[in-house]
Write a protein that holds these residues in place. Structure first.
Motif, PDB file in Angstrom:
ATOM      1  N   THR A  94       0.845  -1.197   0.000  1.00 24.40           N
ATOM      2  CA  THR A  94       0.000   0.000   0.000  1.00 24.40           C
ATOM      3  C   THR A  94       0.880   1.246   0.000  1.00 24.40           C
ATOM      4  OG1 THR A  94      -1.633  -1.202   1.323  1.00 24.40           O
ATOM      5  CG2 THR A  94      -1.857   1.211   1.208  1.00 24.40           C
ATOM      6  N   ASP A 101       7.161  -0.810   9.619  1.00 25.06           N
ATOM      7  CA  ASP A 101       6.088  -0.157   8.879  1.00 25.06           C
ATOM      8  C   ASP A 101       6.151   1.334   9.145  1.00 25.06           C
ATOM      9  OD1 ASP A 101       5.038   0.018  11.433  1.00 25.06           O
ATOM     10  OD2 ASP A 101       3.378  -1.338  11.050  1.00 25.06           O
ATOM     11  N   GLY A 102       5.319   2.072   8.432  1.00 21.72           N
ATOM     12  CA  GLY A 102       5.271   3.517   8.606  1.00 21.72           C
ATOM     13  C   GLY A 102       6.602   4.199   8.320  1.00 21.72           C
ATOM     14  N   ARG A 112       3.982   0.632   2.499  1.00 20.72           N
ATOM     15  CA  ARG A 112       3.702   0.834   3.926  1.00 20.72           C
ATOM     16  C   ARG A 112       4.588  -0.007   4.841  1.00 20.72           C
ATOM     17  NH1 ARG A 112      -0.888   2.515   6.677  1.00 20.72           N
ATOM     18  NH2 ARG A 112      -2.072   2.485   4.758  1.00 20.72           N
ATOM     19  N   ILE A 167       2.218   4.871   0.585  1.00 17.69           N
ATOM     20  CA  ILE A 167       2.037   6.009   1.477  1.00 17.69           C
ATOM     21  C   ILE A 167       2.992   7.089   0.969  1.00 17.69           C
ATOM     22  CG2 ILE A 167       2.213   6.863   3.852  1.00 17.69           C
ATOM     23  CD1 ILE A 167       0.107   4.665   3.519  1.00 17.69           C
TER      24      ILE A 167
END
Length: 176
Positions: free
Chosen positions: A91, A132-133, A113, A93
């Motif tokens: 995904t 993540d992030g 992600r 970001i």
């Protein structure tokens, strides 16, 4: 230890894939890690890849201060030798990135992600982590350097690339 000169965008060392490290415990690798640590602290960056200091090896150092991490815990200075990233959650970001090799510039970069990373530490021990992030973003950014990729090459909208001060003014003007 020494503060090393950081290669800037346009230098050929940043445009080629880095070579694997044969022996993570070799004295020249240890010296490079020490010098990169001092250079990263001096530059106040989050990460530094060996090609950024004119060494074409697959070595990365990074840290994630608690204030810059999604979980508030951060990550201490970590050495990655011969890292391999695998996307776990594709995904995209999009967030703003900057780079010590592109001083004064920033751009909005889409990245997956979540990733899994396999690497060796400075003692030659294998380890794996999942991120993540923002943590995943930092890993992807630094590992891109090992493949000769700078963040503008990942951008999909060059209208969101420019000088930090100008971008900050533009974003502030767009706020209600």
């Amino acid at each position: 230890m020494a503060i090393l000169k950081i290669a800037r965008m346009g230098h050929p060392v940043l445009a080629r894939p880095a070579d694997p490290v044969a022996d993570p415990t070799a004295p020249e690798v240890r010296r490079l890690i020490d010098d990169m640590t001092e250079t990263l602290r001096d530059a106040a960056g989050l990460g530094l890849a060996a090609p950024q200091v004119h060494e074409p090896w697959r070595v990365v150092l990074y840290r994630l201060p608690p204030a810059r991490s999604d979980d508030g815990r951060g990550r201490p200075l970590t050495v990655l030798i011969n890292p391999v990233l695998t996307v776990e959650d594709p995904t995209p970001i999009t967030e703003w990135e900057a780079c010590l090799s592109l001083p004064g510039l920033t751009g909005a970069v889409p990245r997956p992600r979540a990733v899994r990373l396999n690497a060796l530490d400075a003692e030659g021990r294998s380890f794996e982590l999942r991120a993540d992030g923002h943590h995943a973003r930092v890993l992807q950014h630094e590992c891109d350097h090992l493949d000769g990729i700078l963040y503008p090459q990942r951008m999909t909208d060059l209208a969101r690339f420019g000088f930090v001060d100008d971008i900050k003014r533009r974003l502030a003007a767009d706020q209600p």
